[in-house]
Design a protein around this motif. Structure first.
Motif, short mmCIF file in Angstrom:
data_model
loop_
_atom_site.label_atom_id
_atom_site.label_comp_id
_atom_site.label_asym_id
_atom_site.label_seq_id
_atom_site.Cartn_x
_atom_site.Cartn_y
_atom_site.Cartn_z
N ASP A 262 0.88 -1.16 0.00
CA ASP A 262 0.00 0.00 0.00
C ASP A 262 0.92 1.22 0.00
O ASP A 262 1.99 1.17 0.62
CB ASP A 262 -0.88 -0.01 1.25
CG ASP A 262 -1.98 1.02 1.21
OD1 ASP A 262 -3.13 0.64 0.90
OD2 ASP A 262 -1.71 2.22 1.49
N PRO A 263 0.53 2.30 -0.66
CA PRO A 263 1.39 3.48 -0.65
C PRO A 263 1.71 4.00 0.76
O PRO A 263 2.75 4.61 0.96
CB PRO A 263 0.58 4.52 -1.44
CG PRO A 263 -0.32 3.71 -2.31
CD PRO A 263 -0.64 2.46 -1.52
N LYS A 264 0.86 3.73 1.72
CA LYS A 264 1.08 4.19 3.09
C LYS A 264 2.00 3.26 3.89
O LYS A 264 2.45 3.61 4.97
CB LYS A 264 -0.25 4.32 3.84
CG LYS A 264 -1.17 5.36 3.28
CD LYS A 264 -0.73 6.73 3.69
CE LYS A 264 -1.74 7.77 3.24
NZ LYS A 264 -1.46 9.07 3.79
N SER A 265 2.26 2.10 3.38
CA SER A 265 3.08 1.13 4.09
C SER A 265 4.55 1.54 4.07
O SER A 265 5.05 2.05 3.08
CB SER A 265 2.95 -0.25 3.44
OG SER A 265 3.81 -1.18 4.07
N GLU A 266 5.22 1.30 5.17
CA GLU A 266 6.65 1.54 5.25
C GLU A 266 7.44 0.24 5.29
O GLU A 266 8.62 0.23 5.57
CB GLU A 266 6.98 2.42 6.46
CG GLU A 266 6.44 3.83 6.29
CD GLU A 266 6.96 4.80 7.32
OE1 GLU A 266 7.62 4.39 8.29
OE2 GLU A 266 6.70 5.99 7.14
N ALA A 267 6.75 -0.85 5.00
CA ALA A 267 7.42 -2.15 4.93
C ALA A 267 8.23 -2.21 3.64
O ALA A 267 7.73 -1.91 2.56
CB ALA A 267 6.38 -3.27 4.95
N LEU A 268 9.48 -2.58 3.78
CA LEU A 268 10.37 -2.67 2.62
C LEU A 268 10.23 -4.02 1.92
O LEU A 268 9.97 -5.04 2.57
CB LEU A 268 11.82 -2.47 3.06
CG LEU A 268 12.17 -1.08 3.59
CD1 LEU A 268 13.59 -1.08 4.14
CD2 LEU A 268 12.02 -0.03 2.49
N PRO A 269 10.43 -4.07 0.60
CA PRO A 269 10.39 -5.34 -0.14
C PRO A 269 11.38 -6.36 0.41
O PRO A 269 11.20 -7.56 0.24
CB PRO A 269 10.76 -4.93 -1.57
CG PRO A 269 10.42 -3.49 -1.66
CD PRO A 269 10.65 -2.93 -0.28
N ALA A 270 12.41 -5.90 1.10
CA ALA A 270 13.41 -6.80 1.67
C ALA A 270 12.77 -7.84 2.61
O ALA A 270 13.33 -8.92 2.79
CB ALA A 270 14.48 -6.01 2.41
N ILE A 271 11.63 -7.52 3.18
CA ILE A 271 10.94 -8.48 4.05
C ILE A 271 10.71 -9.78 3.30
O ILE A 271 11.01 -10.87 3.81
CB ILE A 271 9.59 -7.91 4.55
CG1 ILE A 271 9.84 -6.77 5.52
CG2 ILE A 271 8.73 -9.01 5.19
CD1 ILE A 271 8.58 -5.98 5.89
N TRP A 272 10.19 -9.69 2.10
CA TRP A 272 9.83 -10.89 1.35
C TRP A 272 11.01 -11.46 0.59
O TRP A 272 10.98 -12.63 0.20
CB TRP A 272 8.64 -10.57 0.44
CG TRP A 272 7.46 -10.18 1.27
CD1 TRP A 272 6.59 -11.03 1.92
CD2 TRP A 272 7.05 -8.86 1.60
NE1 TRP A 272 5.66 -10.29 2.62
CE2 TRP A 272 5.91 -8.96 2.44
CE3 TRP A 272 7.51 -7.59 1.27
CZ2 TRP A 272 5.24 -7.85 2.96
CZ3 TRP A 272 6.85 -6.48 1.78
CH2 TRP A 272 5.73 -6.62 2.61
N GLU A 273 12.04 -10.67 0.42
CA GLU A 273 13.26 -11.16 -0.23
C GLU A 273 14.06 -12.05 0.71
O GLU A 273 14.80 -12.92 0.26
CB GLU A 273 14.10 -9.98 -0.71
CG GLU A 273 13.44 -9.22 -1.84
CD GLU A 273 14.03 -7.84 -2.08
OE1 GLU A 273 15.06 -7.49 -1.44
OE2 GLU A 273 13.44 -7.08 -2.89
N ASP A 274 13.94 -11.80 2.02
CA ASP A 274 14.62 -12.64 3.02
C ASP A 274 13.67 -12.86 4.19
O ASP A 274 13.92 -12.46 5.30
CB ASP A 274 15.91 -11.97 3.49
CG ASP A 274 16.80 -12.93 4.28
OD1 ASP A 274 16.37 -14.08 4.55
OD2 ASP A 274 17.92 -12.52 4.63
N PHE A 275 12.55 -13.50 3.86
CA PHE A 275 11.50 -13.69 4.87
C PHE A 275 11.99 -14.51 6.05
O PHE A 275 11.56 -14.30 7.18
CB PHE A 275 10.25 -14.32 4.24
CG PHE A 275 9.03 -14.13 5.10
CD1 PHE A 275 8.38 -12.91 5.15
CD2 PHE A 275 8.54 -15.17 5.86
CE1 PHE A 275 7.27 -12.71 5.95
CE2 PHE A 275 7.42 -14.99 6.67
CZ PHE A 275 6.78 -13.76 6.71
#
Length: 147
Positions: free
Chosen positions: A87-100
């Motif tokens: 979501d545009p409001k999310s501050e979660a980085l894609p790195a979460i899913w790259e190294d879950f």
């Protein structure tokens, strides 16, 4: 680092979560659910921090309740991020899913830290070390996985 450095640094990462996770305009239900959980964690940390600063009176029961809340929410962190939702409001980085796997390990470290402290805050002297432990776990995850 010493206690005077780690506590403020770690807490700054945790306590800014309320501002960082502004919920207005979030359109993705999964992201909103994550944000609500992070807000609850932030509020629990704020209770601990404000007490350590003397802004709130020491209340062992309330502090241990905050730790119980932290444990409950920490157990949900990784599952809430399993669906890759953005979501545009999310501050979660894609790195979460790259190294879950690493993200899960860091979420588990928060859970273990909170659980190890539950029911153990009896005096004001117990609070500083607890905040160091929790602040360190918050910071390690936020450094890698949050904007």
């Amino acid at each position: 680092m010493n206690l005077k450095t780690i506590v403020p640094l770690g807490l700054s990462f945790c306590l800014t979560a309320t501002n960082a996770f502004a919920h207005g305009g979030v359109n993705t239900p999964e992201v909103l659910e994550r944000m609500e959980s992070m807000k609850t964690i932030s509020e629990a940390m704020k209770r601990l921090s404000e007490t350590s600063k003397g802004a709130l009176a020491f209340d062992a029961e309330a502090l241990n309740a905050a730790l119980s809340t932290l444990s409950k929410e920490a157990a949900q962190v990784a599952p809430l991020f399993e669906p890759r939702a953005d979501d545009p409001k999310s501050e979660a980085l894609p790195a979460i899913w790259e190294d879950f796997e690493d993200f899960e390990a860091k979420a588990d470290a928060l859970l273990r830290a909170a659980q190890s402290l539950e029911g153990r805050i009896a005096t004001p002297d117990d609070l500083g070390p607890a905040l160091v432990t929790l602040g360190t776990t918050c910071k390690s995850c936020h450094d890698d996985y949050r904007e």
